[in-house]
Scaffold this motif. Structure first.
Motif, PDB file in Angstrom:
ATOM      1  N   TRP A 223       0.894  -1.351   0.056  1.00  0.00           N
ATOM      2  CA  TRP A 223      -0.046   0.278  -0.014  1.00  0.00           C
ATOM      3  C   TRP A 223       0.969   1.151  -0.099  1.00  0.00           C
ATOM      4  O   TRP A 223       1.842   1.314   0.759  1.00  0.00           O
ATOM      5  CB  TRP A 223      -0.950   0.093   1.301  1.00  0.00           C
ATOM      6  CG  TRP A 223      -2.035  -0.971   1.157  1.00  0.00           C
ATOM      7  CD1 TRP A 223      -2.004  -2.325   1.217  1.00  0.00           C
ATOM      8  CD2 TRP A 223      -3.480  -0.523   1.033  1.00  0.00           C
ATOM      9  NE1 TRP A 223      -3.404  -2.781   1.463  1.00  0.00           N
ATOM     10  CE2 TRP A 223      -4.231  -1.594   0.898  1.00  0.00           C
ATOM     11  CE3 TRP A 223      -4.087   0.571   0.814  1.00  0.00           C
ATOM     12  CZ2 TRP A 223      -5.642  -1.876   1.077  1.00  0.00           C
ATOM     13  CZ3 TRP A 223      -5.549   0.592   0.589  1.00  0.00           C
ATOM     14  CH2 TRP A 223      -6.159  -0.529   0.892  1.00  0.00           C
ATOM     15  N   ARG A 224       0.533   2.241  -0.860  1.00  0.00           N
ATOM     16  CA  ARG A 224       1.118   3.564  -0.672  1.00  0.00           C
ATOM     17  C   ARG A 224      -0.142   4.293  -0.350  1.00  0.00           C
ATOM     18  O   ARG A 224      -1.061   4.630  -1.038  1.00  0.00           O
ATOM     19  CB  ARG A 224       1.741   4.089  -1.999  1.00  0.00           C
ATOM     20  CG  ARG A 224       2.799   3.561  -2.496  1.00  0.00           C
ATOM     21  CD  ARG A 224       3.186   3.823  -4.075  1.00  0.00           C
ATOM     22  NE  ARG A 224       3.119   5.154  -4.401  1.00  0.00           N
ATOM     23  CZ  ARG A 224       4.070   5.947  -4.499  1.00  0.00           C
ATOM     24  NH1 ARG A 224       5.134   5.471  -4.028  1.00  0.00           N
ATOM     25  NH2 ARG A 224       3.984   7.328  -4.922  1.00  0.00           N
ATOM     26  N   LEU A 225       0.119   4.942   0.780  1.00  0.00           N
ATOM     27  CA  LEU A 225      -0.946   5.818   1.312  1.00  0.00           C
ATOM     28  C   LEU A 225      -0.339   7.328   1.299  1.00  0.00           C
ATOM     29  O   LEU A 225       0.676   7.774   1.701  1.00  0.00           O
ATOM     30  CB  LEU A 225      -1.051   5.600   2.938  1.00  0.00           C
ATOM     31  CG  LEU A 225      -1.312   4.146   3.232  1.00  0.00           C
ATOM     32  CD1 LEU A 225      -1.565   3.975   4.760  1.00  0.00           C
ATOM     33  CD2 LEU A 225      -2.484   3.695   2.584  1.00  0.00           C
ATOM     34  N   VAL A 226      -1.390   8.203   0.517  1.00  0.00           N
ATOM     35  CA  VAL A 226      -1.110   9.615   0.053  1.00  0.00           C
ATOM     36  C   VAL A 226      -1.955  10.535   0.809  1.00  0.00           C
ATOM     37  O   VAL A 226      -3.108  10.153   0.997  1.00  0.00           O
ATOM     38  CB  VAL A 226      -1.352   9.730  -1.297  1.00  0.00           C
ATOM     39  CG1 VAL A 226      -0.813  10.981  -1.851  1.00  0.00           C
ATOM     40  CG2 VAL A 226      -0.420   8.437  -2.040  1.00  0.00           C
ATOM     41  N   ASP A 227      -1.372  11.461   1.367  1.00  0.00           N
ATOM     42  CA  ASP A 227      -1.962  12.624   1.906  1.00  0.00           C
ATOM     43  C   ASP A 227      -1.038  13.662   2.032  1.00  0.00           C
ATOM     44  O   ASP A 227       0.089  13.686   2.029  1.00  0.00           O
ATOM     45  CB  ASP A 227      -2.353  12.136   3.618  1.00  0.00           C
ATOM     46  CG  ASP A 227      -3.885  12.787   3.936  1.00  0.00           C
ATOM     47  OD1 ASP A 227      -4.980  12.440   3.949  1.00  0.00           O
ATOM     48  OD2 ASP A 227      -3.566  14.179   4.255  1.00  0.00           O
ATOM     49  N   ASN A 228      -1.773  14.916   2.281  1.00  0.00           N
ATOM     50  CA  ASN A 228      -0.962  16.231   2.403  1.00  0.00           C
ATOM     51  C   ASN A 228      -0.751  16.549   3.881  1.00  0.00           C
ATOM     52  O   ASN A 228       0.090  17.438   4.168  1.00  0.00           O
ATOM     53  CB  ASN A 228      -1.305  17.309   1.630  1.00  0.00           C
ATOM     54  CG  ASN A 228      -2.915  17.858   2.211  1.00  0.00           C
ATOM     55  OD1 ASN A 228      -3.443  17.052   2.850  1.00  0.00           O
ATOM     56  ND2 ASN A 228      -3.066  18.842   1.779  1.00  0.00           N
ATOM     57  N   ASP A 229      -1.228  15.807   4.862  1.00  0.00           N
ATOM     58  CA  ASP A 229      -1.383  15.984   6.256  1.00  0.00           C
ATOM     59  C   ASP A 229      -0.154  15.128   6.840  1.00  0.00           C
ATOM     60  O   ASP A 229      -0.414  13.931   6.964  1.00  0.00           O
ATOM     61  CB  ASP A 229      -2.695  16.100   6.870  1.00  0.00           C
ATOM     62  CG  ASP A 229      -2.575  16.395   8.276  1.00  0.00           C
ATOM     63  OD1 ASP A 229      -1.683  16.206   9.164  1.00  0.00           O
ATOM     64  OD2 ASP A 229      -3.456  17.013   8.471  1.00  0.00           O
ATOM     65  N   ILE A 230       1.171  15.429   7.261  1.00  0.00           N
ATOM     66  CA  ILE A 230       2.064  14.519   7.725  1.00  0.00           C
ATOM     67  C   ILE A 230       1.834  14.138   9.044  1.00  0.00           C
ATOM     68  O   ILE A 230       2.058  12.955   9.542  1.00  0.00           O
ATOM     69  CB  ILE A 230       3.406  15.241   7.631  1.00  0.00           C
ATOM     70  CG1 ILE A 230       3.582  16.610   8.331  1.00  0.00           C
ATOM     71  CG2 ILE A 230       3.960  15.276   5.895  1.00  0.00           C
ATOM     72  CD1 ILE A 230       4.842  16.984   8.540  1.00  0.00           C
TER      73      ILE A 230
END
Ligand SMILES: C[S@@+](CC[C@H](N)C(=O)[O-])C[C@H]1O[C@@H](n2cnc3c(N)ncnc32)[C@H](O)[C@@H]1O
Length: 283
Positions: A64-71
């Motif tokens: 899985w690659r989990l993408v978000d702009n909130d680190i």
């Protein structure tokens, strides 16, 4: 709690899990049943509720690659499964800018939960085209669709819901949001690009015992409705006071409409891709 805070995402996760449409989920699972492994990219993952919901039903070997702009949310994203053949990689990206970068990876399935209602028609078109050229299936769950019902009903409910649905269309970082039109728009776009789309409702059904989430939703909605300027302060305050009283007295039920969809490519590229990945691991 703010719109995407970890506390809010934790509060809603069990209700999201319960709401997910089983026919749509079964279609996702069936599409990968013969695959020895699956590479998944989850867009706007938050703390990873999609991987926790889906991983137990996919082939044992998963990347899985989990993408978000909130680190801060990405740092909390995790999944605990035995046997542990699920790898999770956190990818910090602003999807409004870097959608294509998020898709430039081995990918058998694209997932998203509670995302499509935030995005604009232009961004959705970009997503649909980028996934279509890669012949990638898309599982997009829990898009708010504008249907809300309260029990007991209140004279101000209709005005409140109209204001919420107006607020839902405001820019959430991707241009003017599709809001309640997200799932129908996505279905039409994917079908126009040759996908077969399975869809169904995934409503939150909240009973008198579900006090915390009902209180959080009603407080958030009152704030959103106020921002639209469509209702007077006294109407808003009166509505929220009566709703909170009903929640506290265990007399309140609330149903919030959502839609899940699974868009599967139907062309020969998908058939070739699917056959080759069911023979050899892709990750
Ligand atoms: C409603 S939450 C859903 C989170 C998660 N998918 C879930 O179902 O719990 C929306 C998510 O979109 C993320 N998000 C919002 N704008 C974004 C952007 N421009 N790029 C990447 N992620 C974004 C937020 O950080 C948040 O995690």
């Amino acid at each position: 709690m703010s719109g995407f805070s970890a506390d809010w995402l934790a509060l809603r996760e069990p209700y999201d899990l319960r709401a997910r449409n089983l026919a749509v989920l079964d279609a996702v699972v069936a599409a990968f049943a013969e695959h020895p492994s699956v590479a998944v990219v989850d867009l706007a993952c938050g703390t990873g509720s999609t991987v926790r919901a889906l991983a137990p039903r996919l082939p044992a070997r998963q990347a899985w690659r989990l993408v978000d702009n909130d680190i801060g949310l990405l740092a909390r994203a995790s999944v605990t499964l035995a046997p542990t053949r699920v790898t999770v990689t956190a990818v910090p990206l602003d999807l409004n800018v870097d959608l294509e970068a998020a898709l430039n990876a081995p990918i058998d399935l694209l997932t998203a939960s509670a995302l499509l209602d935030l995005v604009s028609g232009d961004w959705l078109e970009r997503l649909a085209v980028e996934t279509a050229v890669r012949a990638v299936p898309v599982y997009a769950a829990l898009s708010y669709d504008g249907r809300v019902s309260f029990d007991p009903s209140d004279a101000a409910d209709a005005e409140i819901v109209a204001a919420i649905n107006t607020h839902q269309r405001r820019d959430k970082g991707f241009g003017p949001a599709l809001g309640p039109a997200a799932a129908t728009t996505a279905t039409a776009r994917f079908e126009a690009l040759g996908y077969r789309v399975t869809h169904g409702t995934s409503d939150w059904v909240l009973g008198p015992g579900d006090r915390d989430i009902q209180a959080e939703i009603c407080t958030g909605w009152a704030g959103a409705a106020r921002e639209t300027g469509m209702l007077s302060r006294s109407v808003l305050t009166g509505w929220l006071t009566r709703r909170r009283a009903a929640i506290t007295a265990d007399r309140s039920s609330l149903q919030v409409g959502h839609v899940d969809l699974f868009a599967q490519p139907t062309g020969t590229r998908w058939a070739d891709r699917s056959q080759s990945s069911s023979r050899s691991p892709s990750s």
